[in-house]
Design a protein around this motif. Structure first.
Motif, PDB file in Angstrom:
ATOM      1  N   VAL A 215       5.404  11.567  -4.595  1.00 45.41           N
ATOM      2  CA  VAL A 215       6.218  10.422  -3.434  1.00 45.41           C
ATOM      3  C   VAL A 215       5.354   9.005  -3.989  1.00 45.41           C
ATOM      4  O   VAL A 215       4.293   9.238  -4.451  1.00 45.41           O
ATOM      5  N   ARG A 216       6.115   7.978  -3.755  1.00 49.17           N
ATOM      6  CA  ARG A 216       5.846   6.585  -4.216  1.00 49.17           C
ATOM      7  C   ARG A 216       6.032   5.808  -3.098  1.00 49.17           C
ATOM      8  O   ARG A 216       7.181   5.974  -2.191  1.00 49.17           O
ATOM      9  N   ILE A 217       5.521   4.456  -2.820  1.00 45.39           N
ATOM     10  CA  ILE A 217       5.612   3.453  -1.918  1.00 45.39           C
ATOM     11  C   ILE A 217       6.736   2.660  -2.630  1.00 45.39           C
ATOM     12  O   ILE A 217       6.602   2.160  -3.529  1.00 45.39           O
ATOM     13  N   VAL A 218       7.801   2.438  -1.943  1.00 42.61           N
ATOM     14  CA  VAL A 218       9.095   1.580  -2.226  1.00 42.61           C
ATOM     15  C   VAL A 218       8.952   0.515  -1.070  1.00 42.61           C
ATOM     16  O   VAL A 218       8.995   1.013   0.262  1.00 42.61           O
ATOM     17  N   ASP A 286       4.693  -4.638 -10.505  1.00 43.24           N
ATOM     18  CA  ASP A 286       5.116  -3.813  -9.367  1.00 43.24           C
ATOM     19  C   ASP A 286       6.823  -3.455  -9.242  1.00 43.24           C
ATOM     20  O   ASP A 286       7.264  -2.171  -8.999  1.00 43.24           O
ATOM     21  N   LEU A 287       7.545  -4.336  -9.642  1.00 40.36           N
ATOM     22  CA  LEU A 287       8.863  -4.140  -9.595  1.00 40.36           C
ATOM     23  C   LEU A 287       9.330  -3.096 -10.785  1.00 40.36           C
ATOM     24  O   LEU A 287      10.078  -2.075 -10.706  1.00 40.36           O
ATOM     25  N   ARG A 288       8.741  -3.104 -11.837  1.00 41.61           N
ATOM     26  CA  ARG A 288       8.835  -2.173 -13.007  1.00 41.61           C
ATOM     27  C   ARG A 288       8.466  -0.840 -12.339  1.00 41.61           C
ATOM     28  O   ARG A 288       9.087   0.217 -12.663  1.00 41.61           O
ATOM     29  N   ARG A 289       7.485  -0.607 -11.917  1.00 46.66           N
ATOM     30  CA  ARG A 289       6.949   0.712 -11.229  1.00 46.66           C
ATOM     31  C   ARG A 289       8.010   1.206 -10.254  1.00 46.66           C
ATOM     32  O   ARG A 289       8.284   2.321 -10.148  1.00 46.66           O
ATOM     33  N   THR A 290       8.555   0.349  -9.239  1.00 42.54           N
ATOM     34  CA  THR A 290       9.592   0.765  -8.350  1.00 42.54           C
ATOM     35  C   THR A 290      10.717   1.227  -8.961  1.00 42.54           C
ATOM     36  O   THR A 290      11.137   2.294  -8.772  1.00 42.54           O
ATOM     37  N   LEU A 291      11.366   0.586  -9.833  1.00 35.54           N
ATOM     38  CA  LEU A 291      12.491   0.887 -10.466  1.00 35.54           C
ATOM     39  C   LEU A 291      12.606   1.795 -11.343  1.00 35.54           C
ATOM     40  O   LEU A 291      13.600   2.473 -11.767  1.00 35.54           O
ATOM     41  N   THR A 292      11.484   2.287 -12.155  1.00 32.70           N
ATOM     42  CA  THR A 292      11.398   3.336 -13.255  1.00 32.70           C
ATOM     43  C   THR A 292      10.854   4.630 -12.297  1.00 32.70           C
ATOM     44  O   THR A 292      11.161   5.660 -13.012  1.00 32.70           O
ATOM     45  N   TRP A 293      10.687   4.555 -10.900  1.00 35.31           N
ATOM     46  CA  TRP A 293      10.383   5.470 -10.278  1.00 35.31           C
ATOM     47  C   TRP A 293      11.716   6.558 -10.084  1.00 35.31           C
ATOM     48  O   TRP A 293      12.699   5.929  -9.449  1.00 35.31           O
ATOM     49  N   LYS A 294      11.497   7.615 -10.492  1.00 35.43           N
ATOM     50  CA  LYS A 294      12.770   8.581 -10.410  1.00 35.43           C
ATOM     51  C   LYS A 294      13.295   8.574  -8.811  1.00 35.43           C
ATOM     52  O   LYS A 294      14.500   8.552  -8.470  1.00 35.43           O
ATOM     53  N   ALA A 347       7.553   5.376   2.051  1.00 37.33           N
ATOM     54  CA  ALA A 347       7.156   6.248   0.967  1.00 37.33           C
ATOM     55  C   ALA A 347       8.727   7.159   0.660  1.00 37.33           C
ATOM     56  O   ALA A 347       9.405   7.512   1.570  1.00 37.33           O
ATOM     57  N   VAL A 348       8.887   7.108  -0.620  1.00 34.34           N
ATOM     58  CA  VAL A 348       9.970   7.938  -1.011  1.00 34.34           C
ATOM     59  C   VAL A 348       9.647   9.063  -1.938  1.00 34.34           C
ATOM     60  O   VAL A 348       8.909   8.894  -2.828  1.00 34.34           O
ATOM     61  N   ALA A 349      10.342  10.169  -1.660  1.00 33.00           N
ATOM     62  CA  ALA A 349       9.998  11.400  -2.523  1.00 33.00           C
ATOM     63  C   ALA A 349      10.782  11.224  -3.731  1.00 33.00           C
ATOM     64  O   ALA A 349      11.570  10.530  -4.001  1.00 33.00           O
ATOM     65  N   GLY A 350      10.455  12.294  -4.474  1.00 30.77           N
ATOM     66  CA  GLY A 350      11.057  12.172  -6.136  1.00 30.77           C
ATOM     67  C   GLY A 350      12.364  12.580  -6.159  1.00 30.77           C
ATOM     68  O   GLY A 350      13.269  12.318  -7.083  1.00 30.77           O
ATOM     69  N   ASN A 371       2.352   7.803   4.197  1.00 34.17           N
ATOM     70  CA  ASN A 371       3.270   7.484   4.885  1.00 34.17           C
ATOM     71  C   ASN A 371       2.978   7.115   6.006  1.00 34.17           C
ATOM     72  O   ASN A 371       2.865   8.109   7.066  1.00 34.17           O
ATOM     73  N   ALA A 372       3.061   5.792   6.591  1.00 33.50           N
ATOM     74  CA  ALA A 372       2.503   5.393   7.882  1.00 33.50           C
ATOM     75  C   ALA A 372       3.298   3.958   8.258  1.00 33.50           C
ATOM     76  O   ALA A 372       2.890   3.043   8.438  1.00 33.50           O
ATOM     77  N   PRO A 373       4.577   4.312   8.208  1.00 33.31           N
ATOM     78  CA  PRO A 373       5.411   3.107   8.758  1.00 33.31           C
ATOM     79  C   PRO A 373       5.553   3.074  10.293  1.00 33.31           C
ATOM     80  O   PRO A 373       4.828   3.938  11.007  1.00 33.31           O
ATOM     81  N   SER A 374       6.379   2.183  11.033  1.00 37.34           N
ATOM     82  CA  SER A 374       6.560   2.306  12.345  1.00 37.34           C
ATOM     83  C   SER A 374       6.946   3.790  12.861  1.00 37.34           C
ATOM     84  O   SER A 374       7.754   4.286  12.362  1.00 37.34           O
ATOM     85  N   PRO A 375       6.227   4.045  13.996  1.00 42.33           N
ATOM     86  CA  PRO A 375       5.352   3.334  14.847  1.00 42.33           C
ATOM     87  C   PRO A 375       3.845   3.544  14.467  1.00 42.33           C
ATOM     88  O   PRO A 375       3.122   3.794  15.623  1.00 42.33           O
ATOM     89  N   ALA A 376       3.505   3.125  13.482  1.00 44.13           N
ATOM     90  CA  ALA A 376       1.985   3.457  13.085  1.00 44.13           C
ATOM     91  C   ALA A 376       1.079   2.615  13.878  1.00 44.13           C
ATOM     92  O   ALA A 376      -0.080   3.004  14.218  1.00 44.13           O
TER      93      ALA A 376
END
Length: 396
Positions: A215-218, A286-294, A347-350, A371-376
């Motif tokens: 899992v990664r943060i997008v 940051d952008l490279r890590r985001t875009l290359t994440w499967k 958070a986005v899973a693989g 992963n702790a988005p709203s309503p965190a």
């Protein structure tokens, strides 16, 4: 026991306070910024959610309901602004009625008090300038000053003997036989346990901890307009659309804030940096890590049409105005003024799916809030109790 907490947002500070007050831990909070609540805590609309949307039995459902009660009590104790302005979720077309009824049923299953289903006339008794074919009213949904809560939590930590070290970015960490060693800023610190509540910086710290989670943060930027002048009086509380169940976002809505401002938004566009608060904020690494994440690639392949619509909408005020006028038709373009937005650590899973529930991983002596988005923010005090209650945090 010495415990380190990475992240001086509302969740991290709540965890630190809970550890200090209920377990007598000596707590040190670490954050790279020069103030508490610098990112998601300080860039949200201030809504205290009642728990109407979340899947019954999920962590979100339980911790939101528990957290709301704890937060209301905490704000009262410390004279922090808190106001139950209520929320209307409005179906603007007959086709949305079934989704609206499903929200009411889910809210009741979650034990949300006071839920009422209204017809077109009934909703206007709550919001006289709003229109729709039906609505669900949640009278106890509230607004609060979350940055003030974060500042008070930081004081609690320090008054209990802990420390909040700002301008101390975590540069390295390693788990040892006896604990966790952390280099933060120019300091080398040793802890028995480490809890990571780093929000947008979660992946950076997770890599240091050698996490293997798929899992990664997008980062998704939410942009807002504010209502100007007398148009603020057209909205009493909170007016929301029936959300698209495919996404963890709630759609463009109208939100009265604790300071009296009324926001229109947010949309959801992928940010070009982890802290990308505008189109001008670009971080190529940051952008490279985001875009290359499967996971990002699979997410884009599945939802690219929606993504394109969100980007186009970001460029034109008219898209926000049209969304707002579905519910408050008296609004005009002159009533909307661009204001600051925020970035959601999603958070986005693989496999390309967006995690909807809170996600907390325990890895040896390190606890990662993945992963702790709203309503965190609403749930922060309950999230803290949940984390501290994990036996793996305080034993072994």
């Amino acid at each position: 026991m010495k415990v380190g907490v990475v992240g001086a947002g509302i969740v991290g500070l709540a965890v630190a306070r809970e550890l200090a007050l209920t377990h007598g831990a000596t707590v040190t909070v670490l954050d790279k910024e020069d103030r508490v609540g610098a990112h998601q805590t300080g860039h949200n609309s201030g809504v205290v959610h009642a728990g109407i949307y979340y899947k019954p039995g999920s962590l979100k459902a339980k911790l939101c309901r528990d957290g709301m009660a704890l937060l209301r009590e905490y704000c009262a104790e410390h004279a922090i602004a808190y106001d139950e302005v209520g929320k209307l979720v409005i179906a603007s077309t007959p086709a949305e009625r079934s989704g609206l009824h499903g929200i009411a049923e889910r809210a009741r299953a979650n034990g949300v008090p006071g839920i009422v289903e209204l017809d077109a006339l009934g909703l206007r008794e709550v919001e006289p300038h709003a229109v729709g074919v039906a609505a669900v009213h949640s009278p106890h949904t509230a607004i609060a000053d979350f940055p003030a809560v974060a500042r008070r939590l930081a004081r609690d930590v320090e008054e209990s003997g802990g420390s909040v070290l700002l301008s101390h970015p975590v540069r390295a960490l390693r788990e040892t036989a006896n604990g966790v060693e952390v280099i933060a800023g120019s300091r080398r610190l040793a802890f028995d346990r480490l809890v990571v509540c780093a929000g947008l910086g979660t992946d950076t710290v997770a890599r240091m901890a050698k996490s293997t989670a798929d899992v990664r943060i997008v980062p998704f930027r939410g942009e807002y307009y504010a209502l100007a002048g007398a148009s603020k009086d057209l909205v009493r509380g909170l007016i929301y659309p029936v959300p698209d169940p495919r996404y963890p976002f709630l759609g463009v809505h109208l939100t009265r804030r604790i300071d009296g401002e009324v926001l229109v938004g947010p949309n959801a566009v992928m940010a070009l940096a982890l802290e990308g608060y505008s189109w001008r904020d670009v971080d190529l690494a940051d952008l490279r890590r985001t875009l290359t994440w499967k996971g990002t690639r699979k997410l884009a392949a599945r939802h690219w049409r929606t993504g394109v619509r969100e980007v186009v909408g970001s460029m034109f005020k008219g898209s926000f105005l049209a969304a707002a006028r579905r519910y408050v038709p008296e609004l005009t373009g002159a009533d909307l003024v661009r204001t600051t937005g925020g970035v959601r650590a999603q958070a986005v899973a693989g496999d390309g799916s967006m995690l909807d529930d809170f996600a907390i991983d325990v890895q040896g002596r390190v606890v990662l809030v993945r992963n702790a988005p709203s309503p965190a923010a609403t749930s922060s005090l309950a999230i803290a109790r949940h984390i501290v209650g994990l036996t793996s945090v305080l034993t072994n």
